[in-house]
Design a protein around this motif. Sequence first.
Motif, short mmCIF file in Angstrom:
data_model
loop_
_atom_site.label_atom_id
_atom_site.label_comp_id
_atom_site.label_asym_id
_atom_site.label_seq_id
_atom_site.Cartn_x
_atom_site.Cartn_y
_atom_site.Cartn_z
N ALA A 195 8.88 15.63 -11.54
CA ALA A 195 9.89 15.58 -10.50
C ALA A 195 9.32 15.05 -9.19
N THR A 196 8.11 15.49 -8.85
CA THR A 196 7.49 15.02 -7.60
C THR A 196 7.22 13.53 -7.65
N MET A 197 6.73 13.04 -8.78
CA MET A 197 6.45 11.61 -8.91
C MET A 197 7.73 10.79 -8.82
N LEU A 198 8.79 11.24 -9.45
CA LEU A 198 10.05 10.50 -9.41
C LEU A 198 10.65 10.49 -8.00
N VAL A 199 10.58 11.64 -7.31
CA VAL A 199 11.10 11.69 -5.94
C VAL A 199 10.29 10.77 -5.03
N ALA A 200 8.96 10.77 -5.21
CA ALA A 200 8.11 9.90 -4.39
C ALA A 200 8.44 8.43 -4.63
N THR A 244 0.83 -1.20 0.00
CA THR A 244 0.00 0.00 0.00
C THR A 244 0.86 1.25 0.00
N VAL A 245 2.11 1.13 0.43
CA VAL A 245 3.01 2.27 0.41
C VAL A 245 3.20 2.78 -1.01
N SER A 246 3.19 1.87 -1.98
CA SER A 246 3.32 2.29 -3.39
C SER A 246 2.14 3.15 -3.81
N SER A 247 0.94 2.75 -3.42
CA SER A 247 -0.24 3.54 -3.74
C SER A 247 -0.18 4.91 -3.09
N LEU A 248 0.30 4.95 -1.85
CA LEU A 248 0.42 6.23 -1.16
C LEU A 248 1.45 7.12 -1.85
N ALA A 249 2.55 6.53 -2.31
CA ALA A 249 3.58 7.31 -3.00
C ALA A 249 3.05 7.90 -4.29
N ILE A 250 2.29 7.11 -5.04
CA ILE A 250 1.70 7.62 -6.27
C ILE A 250 0.75 8.77 -5.97
N ALA A 251 -0.05 8.61 -4.91
CA ALA A 251 -0.99 9.67 -4.52
C ALA A 251 -0.23 10.93 -4.10
N ILE A 252 0.86 10.75 -3.34
CA ILE A 252 1.66 11.90 -2.94
C ILE A 252 2.31 12.56 -4.15
N GLY A 253 2.75 11.73 -5.10
CA GLY A 253 3.36 12.28 -6.30
C GLY A 253 2.42 13.10 -7.14
N THR A 254 1.14 12.80 -7.06
CA THR A 254 0.15 13.56 -7.85
C THR A 254 -0.36 14.78 -7.11
N ILE A 255 0.07 14.99 -5.86
CA ILE A 255 -0.44 16.14 -5.10
C ILE A 255 -0.08 17.45 -5.80
#
Length: 325
Positions: free
Chosen positions: A302-307, A250-261
Amino acid sequence: MAFLLRRLCFYLAAFVAAATINFFLPRLMPGDPVQIMFSSAGAELPPESLQALKLTFGFVDGPLWQQYLTYLGSIFSGDLGRSIKYFPLPVSTVLGNALVWTVGLMGTATIISFTLGTFLGILAAWRRGSLFDVIVSVGAIFATSVPAVVTSLIVVFFFGFTLNWFPTGYAADPALDPAFTLEYLGSVLYHGILPMLTLCTVLTGGFAVTMRNNMINLLGEDYIVMARAKGLSDGHVMLWYSARNALLPTVSSLAIAIGTILGGSLVTEVVFNYPGLGNILYQAILARDYPVIQGQLLIMTATMLVANFIVDVSYVLLDPRLKRA
């Protein structure tokens, strides 16, 4: 260190590839932003000012490869140019003003959705086959299947126009001066309820489905059976044996969501006329504002890659077996 260097090289190459696509994509769109600006001015601008406009916004005539190299140099120097639609403001100022609203809206919605969706997914998996599981599963799948634009319009029509409980647009009351006062902050919260409700409805379902499926796959493992055989309480087994291990994917899903913020929610922000990055991107597309489009897409990339890089590192920390992979 070798793992980190490999991932850093990979993400740097991915960023350059995304920046290349970002350079060519707006230029494939029909219409020249400078020509549009020049035409809208009518007879107020002399013909010789057309070249001056191109120089002002960086649209210099020359080979495409030369423009591309200039574009890459401006990226790594932090110069994103000046906005065409919001001239003479620089792109960094335009995006910075919208960034605060998007982070506040999308960040809060992501945290609420992740917490609520994960908790519902844990309970649904633990009580699989029950009425609660059926309601959560069907509701989550329905919420993720309905397009965001449909959800936004339903929320606006029902709570905004039919019940008239909440405002249907803007981030705050336009009659108030922006300031850190209770009146203004209260207006911001009041105007953010409907877009927040829309985003939470769309995001919560995805987290709930992911967590439920991950946890069900672990309930038949030997260590779960052993924990129950030892007489541990259901709550202890559910949270510390099942949920903690199921949380890793689920951490992957959270990272994708954070990357799209930082990309904002284009549909939600446009429907509610919310002054976030998504709405800015939509307005820039309509105006053929290449600098803003490119700057916004670069921020999203950049945000998605960092996440994703943070997820790669956290996976190794959470699961030591990956160090040997």
